[in-house]
Design an enzyme around this catalytic site. Structure first.
Site, PDB file in Angstrom:
ATOM      1  CD  GLU A 184      -9.390  -8.873  11.477  1.00 14.30           C
ATOM      2  OE1 GLU A 184     -10.232  -8.605  12.358  1.00 14.30           O
ATOM      3  OE2 GLU A 184      -8.508  -8.076  11.096  1.00 14.30           O
ATOM      4  CG  ASP A 213      -8.501  -3.891  16.946  1.00 14.59           C
ATOM      5  OD1 ASP A 213      -9.594  -4.496  17.004  1.00 14.59           O
ATOM      6  OD2 ASP A 213      -8.105  -3.271  15.952  1.00 14.59           O
ATOM      7  CE  LYS A 239      -6.467  -7.233   7.953  1.00 13.38           C
ATOM      8  NZ  LYS A 239      -7.867  -7.452   8.121  1.00 13.38           N
ATOM      9  CG  HIS A 287      -3.995  -9.654  12.596  1.00 15.75           C
ATOM     10  ND1 HIS A 287      -3.611  -8.376  12.837  1.00 15.75           N
ATOM     11  CD2 HIS A 287      -5.348  -9.605  12.427  1.00 15.75           C
ATOM     12  CE1 HIS A 287      -4.663  -7.570  12.792  1.00 15.75           C
ATOM     13  NE2 HIS A 287      -5.724  -8.298  12.540  1.00 15.75           N
ATOM     14  NE  ARG A 288      -5.595  -6.252  16.196  1.00 15.29           N
ATOM     15  CZ  ARG A 288      -4.409  -5.659  16.075  1.00 15.29           C
ATOM     16  NH1 ARG A 288      -3.390  -6.050  16.811  1.00 15.29           N
ATOM     17  NH2 ARG A 288      -4.243  -4.677  15.235  1.00 15.29           N
ATOM     18  CG  ASP A 290      -2.062  -1.030   1.036  1.00 18.29           C
ATOM     19  OD1 ASP A 290      -1.963  -1.844   0.096  1.00 18.29           O
ATOM     20  OD2 ASP A 290      -3.020  -1.016   1.834  1.00 18.29           O
ATOM     21  CG  ASN A 339      -7.059  -4.258  -2.483  1.00 20.90           C
ATOM     22  OD1 ASN A 339      -8.035  -3.538  -2.699  1.00 20.90           O
ATOM     23  ND2 ASN A 339      -7.139  -5.368  -1.770  1.00 20.90           N
TER      24      ASN A 339
END
Ligand code: DC
Length: 679
Positions: A359, A331, A434, A406-407, A52, A97
């Site tokens: 997720e 998160d 991620k 991921h977390r 990105d 993206n």
């Protein structure tokens, strides 16, 4: 990055040292755009290197910004902004993206003037941008869709300069689809806030408020002070001008920091002498999740810090249970659930309904993992209550399913510090990519454990038995390090000959001295001796024979012990050779003696040589390897023989894959995880 099916973390004991966290993705691209709109040069430090940011940098270059990436390897990029100059146009921008590039660039270029086409990959063309374009059309911009209405690709047609804009009425934008639309306008409208204030009104509930907070904070760093009314009405003052701060550090993701803050609370010494330091994000972070620090302190962590660093050491131990409304740190709060495993009493995390639609269903996944580890867990629609295992013996070895989240993976890695000394299996560890591809490497760089806990698999056997290939493949499948001990002897022999030393007993002490100080480096599949790439030179038949000779000299063997031991590092090691199981790693958890008939080995070696274009005679090869077998197995020190507790695998009739599978099956059988091997 670990791309294995699972990663087994051996029981870890403590942690100290420094970790540098990668820059946050959303902050990286915001900073790049603001630097591009400013006058002068901005040094952007700690920029995240990702797809990105790549497309953003390329786009900025395309529209005429100065982009100096000569120090990119150190994480620094210099952007010389457009300031008052026009963007270079016409230009076609490909934005992959990256929503964080597409949305703000659309707004900025539309307000800047010029002709542009903005497109991305197919998925980008399915991501909405209509609400932002509507707001810009409402202002009087000329934008057309080149594909489906409401989605990229699109064209901005301001060839004759920006048309007169309707700035008297508030610009209205929806806030309930993506906060990136509002962010895009907030970052671009200062371009046109000349004589009058520009007002933005959010239509509908504003989601992801913390992200808007980040946008406002960054704007302020670039000289733009936006006022807001309860997050519904934003005013950009007349006369706003982007001012480069000169240099700016891209903060790391504050939720990524939570794992290391927890690590400091759980695994450092209870004094400030050997703390854990986190670089990249600090107490002055502009991210909402930094308030995780308060929660960690409430559980007992001692946290200090500065603008972009944190330092943690253990305070209360066991940790203190808490009862917390986690709405402000959705998160990072997941990390508290794992800290709860180390607390005294029951921890309750409330107001976390949003976990269910992330997720994965994070409440269910966290509950499942904690239960597998031996905790008592109660879960509700919007809460999680964790009571840790009541004693060390109540902990269980768990194989944690990570649901491509991921977390979940990062959280449960912290269970490896359990008081029972049990390993933890993290399934699908690559899901961390991620936000933090190097997470496990970062963890291993600060985690410590007694060396006996680091698992070793030994694969010994005679020459050409296939042990090197099998061992390398087993190491790859497990994410373990790999030691090709034969290479040590091969390198020593080469170094001796290069130093003009004959390989015999008369020179053994001098060769041993050489071996002790070998300037050897293993890098990306190549082997370096000092400044020479010796990868190919040590693989010849002659080098093998010399290695066999040098390896029969007792002082040389002794001299190479420390070097071989140094390969035993987290998360584990697969070592191949002759005496891995008998001498070097006698306590290894699995020892395999891999063999094959002499005829079969001669044939394999023959094929190998032919494939390299080297002609060879199969009978000579067989005679050679039998001679080496005899020398290797009759020498007085560390002769080649199976360790007493080795499992013998004759692979004469097996493919490499079959031999690897067999070793992995044996390895699985030795693991304490209740569940069968994950796919
Ligand atoms: O595995 P290899 O062919 O690269 O090994 C070359 C020589 O090194 C082998 O003939 C004997 C010696 N060696 C050893 O003595 N002990 C080891 N652990 C590995 C190799």
């Amino acid at each position: 990055m670990y791309s294995t099916a699972f990663l087994d973390l051996p029981a870890l004991a403590s942690a100290d040292g420094t970790v540098q966290l990668p820059g946050s993705k959303s902050i990286s691209n915001r900073v790049l755009l603001l630097a591009a709109l400013s006058e002068g040069t901005t040094e952007v430090h700690d920029l995240l290197a990702s797809d990105d940011t790549r497309v953003m940098l390329d786009a900025l270059r395309e529209i005429g910004c100065g982009v100096d990436e000569s120090a990119a390897a150190q994480g620094t990029v210099r952007i010389t902004g457009l300031g008052a100059a026009a963007a270079r146009s016409p230009a076609r921008l490909f934005l992959g993206n990256a929503g964080t590039a597409m949305r703000p660039l659309t707004a900025a270029l539309a307000l800047r003037g010029g002709e542009f086409e903005l497109s991305g990959i197919a998925r980008m063309h399915e991501r909405p941008i209509g609400d932002l374009v509507d707001a810009l059309l409402q202002l009087g911009c000329h934008i057309t869709y080149l594909g489906n209405p409401g989605f990229p690709p699109l064209r901005i047609a301001h060839g004759n300069g920006v048309p007169p804009l309707a700035l008297d009425a508030p610009v209205r934008v929806r806030g309930d689809v993506s906060s990136q639309f509002l962010t895009a306008l907030l970052m671009a409208l200062p371009l046109v806030a000349h004589e009058k204030d520009v007002v933005i009104e959010v239509v509908g509930e504003l989601i992801s408020r913390p992200y808007i907070h980040i946008t406002l904070q960054l704007l302020e760093r670039f000289g733009i002070r936006v006022q807001h009314d309860a997050w519904q009405r934003f005013t950009i003052p007349a006369g706003s001008r982007y001012l480069s701060p000169g240099a700016i550090h891209v903060e790391a993701d504050a939720s990524s920091a939570s794992y290391f803050i927890a690590l400091g609370a759980i695994a450092t010494a209870a004094s400030a002498e050997k703390p854990l330091r986190i670089l990249g994000v600090g107490l002055e972070s502009i991210q909402g999740d930094i308030r995780f620090v308060e929660a960690a302190r409430a559980m007992g962590a001692e946290v200090t810090g500065g603008p972009n660093w944190l330092q943690i050491h253990r305070g209360a131990w066991p940790l203190k249970a808490i009862d917390l409304d986690c709405n402000h740190i959705p998160d990072a709060a997941m990390t508290l659930a794992v800290m709860a495993l180390y607390a005294q009493g029951t921890t309750t995390l409330r107001n976390i309904a949003s976990w269910r639609v992330k997720e994965t269903d994070r409440i269910a996944a966290m509950a499942q993992g904690c239960r597998q580890l031996g905790a008592t867990v109660e879960e509700g629609p919007d809460f999680l209550r964790v009571t840790p295992p009541s004693s060390a013996s109540d902990w269980r070895a768990a194989s944690v399913h990570t649901y491509d989240d991921h977390r979940i993976a990062m959280c449960f890695s912290l269970a490896a510090f359990n008081p029972a000394g049990l390993p933890v299996r993290i399934e699908d560890p690559k899901c961390v990519a991620k936000t933090f591809p190097g997470y496990f490497e970062a963890l291993f760089s600060v985690a410590r454990t007694p060396v006996e806990r680091i698992p070793v698999i030994c694969i010994d056997g005679p020459t050409a038995s296939g042990k090197g290939t099998v061992a390398a493949s087993v190491a790859q499948r497990l994410g373990y390090r790999f030691l090709d001990s034969g290479a040590m002897y091969r390198i020593t022999a080469l170094a001796a000959l290069r130093a003009g030393l004959a390989i015999d007993a008369a020179h053994q002490d001098r060769i041993a001295a050489l071996a002790r100080g070998l300037p050897v480096r293993f890098e990306a599949g190549r082997i370096w001796l000092g400044g020479d790439d010796v990868t190919d030179a040590i693989r010849t038949e002659e080098a093998g024979m010399n290695a066999s000779r040098v390896s029969a000299l007792p002082p040389v063997r002794e001299a190479l012990v420390a070097l071989q031991h140094s390969f035993r590092r987290l998360p584990g090691l697969v070592a191949d050779g002759r005496d891995m199981g008998t001498v070097i790693f006698p306590g290894a958890a699995l020892k395999v003696y891999l063999t094959a008939t002499a005829a079969c080995r001669a044939e394999r070696r023959h094929k190998q040589l032919i494939s390299k274009g080297i002609s060879a005679n199969i009978d000579d090869l067989r005679a050679d390897l039998e001679a080496r077998d005899i020398r290797d197995s009759t020498r007085p020190v560390a002769p080649l023989k199976p360790a007493q507790d080795a499992l013998v695998l004759d692979n004469s009739l097996l493919t490499v894959e079959e031999a690897v599978e067999q070793v992995l099956v044996w390895w699985q059988q030795k693991q304490p995880f209740a569940a069968s091997a994950p796919g």
